[in-house]
Design a protein around this motif. Sequence first.
Motif, mmCIF file in Angstrom:
data_model
loop_
_atom_site.group_PDB
_atom_site.id
_atom_site.type_symbol
_atom_site.label_atom_id
_atom_site.label_comp_id
_atom_site.label_asym_id
_atom_site.label_seq_id
_atom_site.Cartn_x
_atom_site.Cartn_y
_atom_site.Cartn_z
ATOM 1 N N VAL A 1 0.818 -1.225 0.000
ATOM 2 C CA VAL A 1 0.000 0.000 0.000
ATOM 3 C C VAL A 1 0.850 1.273 0.000
ATOM 4 O O VAL A 1 0.315 2.372 -0.186
ATOM 5 N N LEU A 2 2.154 1.135 0.190
ATOM 6 C CA LEU A 2 3.040 2.298 0.248
ATOM 7 C C LEU A 2 3.419 2.740 -1.161
ATOM 8 O O LEU A 2 3.773 1.922 -2.015
ATOM 9 N N ARG A 3 3.349 4.029 -1.417
ATOM 10 C CA ARG A 3 3.781 4.557 -2.704
ATOM 11 C C ARG A 3 5.288 4.407 -2.852
ATOM 12 O O ARG A 3 6.025 4.346 -1.864
ATOM 13 N N ASN A 4 5.750 4.363 -4.084
ATOM 14 C CA ASN A 4 7.164 4.079 -4.341
ATOM 15 C C ASN A 4 8.088 5.095 -3.683
ATOM 16 O O ASN A 4 9.185 4.757 -3.259
ATOM 17 N N ALA A 5 7.661 6.340 -3.597
ATOM 18 C CA ALA A 5 8.497 7.375 -2.984
ATOM 19 C C ALA A 5 8.157 7.601 -1.514
ATOM 20 O O ALA A 5 8.691 8.519 -0.892
ATOM 21 N N GLY A 6 7.286 6.751 -0.963
ATOM 22 C CA GLY A 6 6.849 6.935 0.406
ATOM 23 C C GLY A 6 7.775 6.283 1.417
ATOM 24 O O GLY A 6 8.824 5.719 1.080
ATOM 25 N N CYS A 7 7.382 6.356 2.684
ATOM 26 C CA CYS A 7 8.165 5.710 3.741
ATOM 27 C C CYS A 7 7.239 5.208 4.822
ATOM 28 O O CYS A 7 6.096 5.668 4.971
ATOM 29 N N ALA A 8 7.726 4.255 5.582
ATOM 30 C CA ALA A 8 6.998 3.715 6.726
ATOM 31 C C ALA A 8 7.815 3.941 7.992
ATOM 32 O O ALA A 8 9.049 3.910 7.963
ATOM 33 N N TYR A 9 7.112 4.175 9.088
ATOM 34 C CA TYR A 9 7.730 4.262 10.402
ATOM 35 C C TYR A 9 7.339 3.016 11.173
ATOM 36 O O TYR A 9 6.149 2.685 11.277
ATOM 37 N N LEU A 10 8.323 2.301 11.696
ATOM 38 C CA LEU A 10 8.060 1.086 12.457
ATOM 39 C C LEU A 10 8.777 1.152 13.796
ATOM 40 O O LEU A 10 9.983 1.422 13.854
ATOM 41 N N ALA A 11 8.025 0.898 14.869
ATOM 42 C CA ALA A 11 8.607 0.785 16.204
ATOM 43 C C ALA A 11 8.167 -0.532 16.807
ATOM 44 O O ALA A 11 7.023 -0.968 16.618
ATOM 45 N N VAL A 12 9.084 -1.182 17.528
ATOM 46 C CA VAL A 12 8.784 -2.473 18.140
ATOM 47 C C VAL A 12 9.586 -2.572 19.442
ATOM 48 O O VAL A 12 10.724 -2.098 19.509
ATOM 49 N N PRO A 13 9.010 -3.165 20.491
ATOM 50 C CA PRO A 13 9.794 -3.367 21.708
ATOM 51 C C PRO A 13 11.008 -4.241 21.429
ATOM 52 O O PRO A 13 10.930 -5.227 20.696
ATOM 53 N N ASN A 14 12.120 -3.862 22.012
ATOM 54 C CA ASN A 14 13.353 -4.624 21.886
ATOM 55 C C ASN A 14 13.218 -5.935 22.662
ATOM 56 O O ASN A 14 12.923 -5.930 23.861
ATOM 57 N N LYS A 15 13.429 -7.039 21.982
ATOM 58 C CA LYS A 15 13.358 -8.358 22.632
ATOM 59 C C LYS A 15 14.246 -8.421 23.867
ATOM 60 O O LYS A 15 13.929 -9.112 24.847
ATOM 61 N N TRP A 16 15.389 -7.708 23.836
ATOM 62 C CA TRP A 16 16.370 -7.804 24.917
ATOM 63 C C TRP A 16 16.224 -6.696 25.960
ATOM 64 O O TRP A 16 17.124 -6.510 26.773
ATOM 65 N N ARG A 17 15.104 -5.968 25.948
ATOM 66 C CA ARG A 17 14.897 -4.979 27.007
ATOM 67 C C ARG A 17 14.767 -5.703 28.344
ATOM 68 O O ARG A 17 14.324 -6.858 28.415
ATOM 69 N N LEU A 18 15.089 -5.013 29.413
ATOM 70 C CA LEU A 18 15.148 -5.670 30.721
ATOM 71 C C LEU A 18 13.760 -5.960 31.293
ATOM 72 O O LEU A 18 13.574 -6.975 31.962
#
Length: 252
Positions: free
Chosen positions: A130-147
Amino acid sequence: MPSNTDDKEDRSRLPHAVLDEQSRILKARKIIALVGEDRFFQARRILEIGCGSGVISSTLARLGQPGLAVHAVDVTDSRIVTEGYEFVQVKGTELPFESESFDIVITNHVIEHVGDTAAQLHHLTEISRVLRNAGCAYLAVPNKWRLVEPHYRLPLLSWLPLRIADKYLRLTGRGSHYDCVPLSNRQARNLFELTRFKFSDLTTEAVRETFRIEFPDSFLGRTLGRMSIPALVGFFKPLIPTIMFRLEKRSP
């Protein structure tokens, strides 16, 4: 929802929406800074996947240029703010939009909730579609190794094999099974490679933006807002609680 295991046990996923309005407004401002203000103000259509409270989508619509269309989807309707954007409730990871229809796609703490690796790959594939060729996505995810795992507030929960994590939750009275799949930096990069995304790691930059936006009057907020990220932050990067990326489509 896809299962994390090969057996028939119930791996149903629970809602984990953050409903604190002020924190979501600040998160929206940070997302704008990290995708780039020029890119944000040029965008005509934005999609937020897993909109939760709806505050981020509403804030983006309010801060964007006139004519900006913001769309949001989620598998549950947990919204506390409904103005300024279009909402569709979905099932699974398939997106009900035409290909190449968005300038910016936001998936903020969503990929850990969609299921196993196959489901996570489909989540990313749909973003690419669904993203246009000149577009961008922002992705955030919890770090598996967080305490401390962020959804259940238990130390080292995401470090454990799934069956042990399930027992840990039951022993502490927090639930019957662990329904999240956080990623390490390496795991996230591998998924991006498999789905042919170019990626920029925004994790250390996000530390600066967090202090600049959320604590502007503090010493660290004033200092980090004017300087490059110190090497010390990079040294502790493997333990930073959340990892963030800007994704762009590779040329065919």
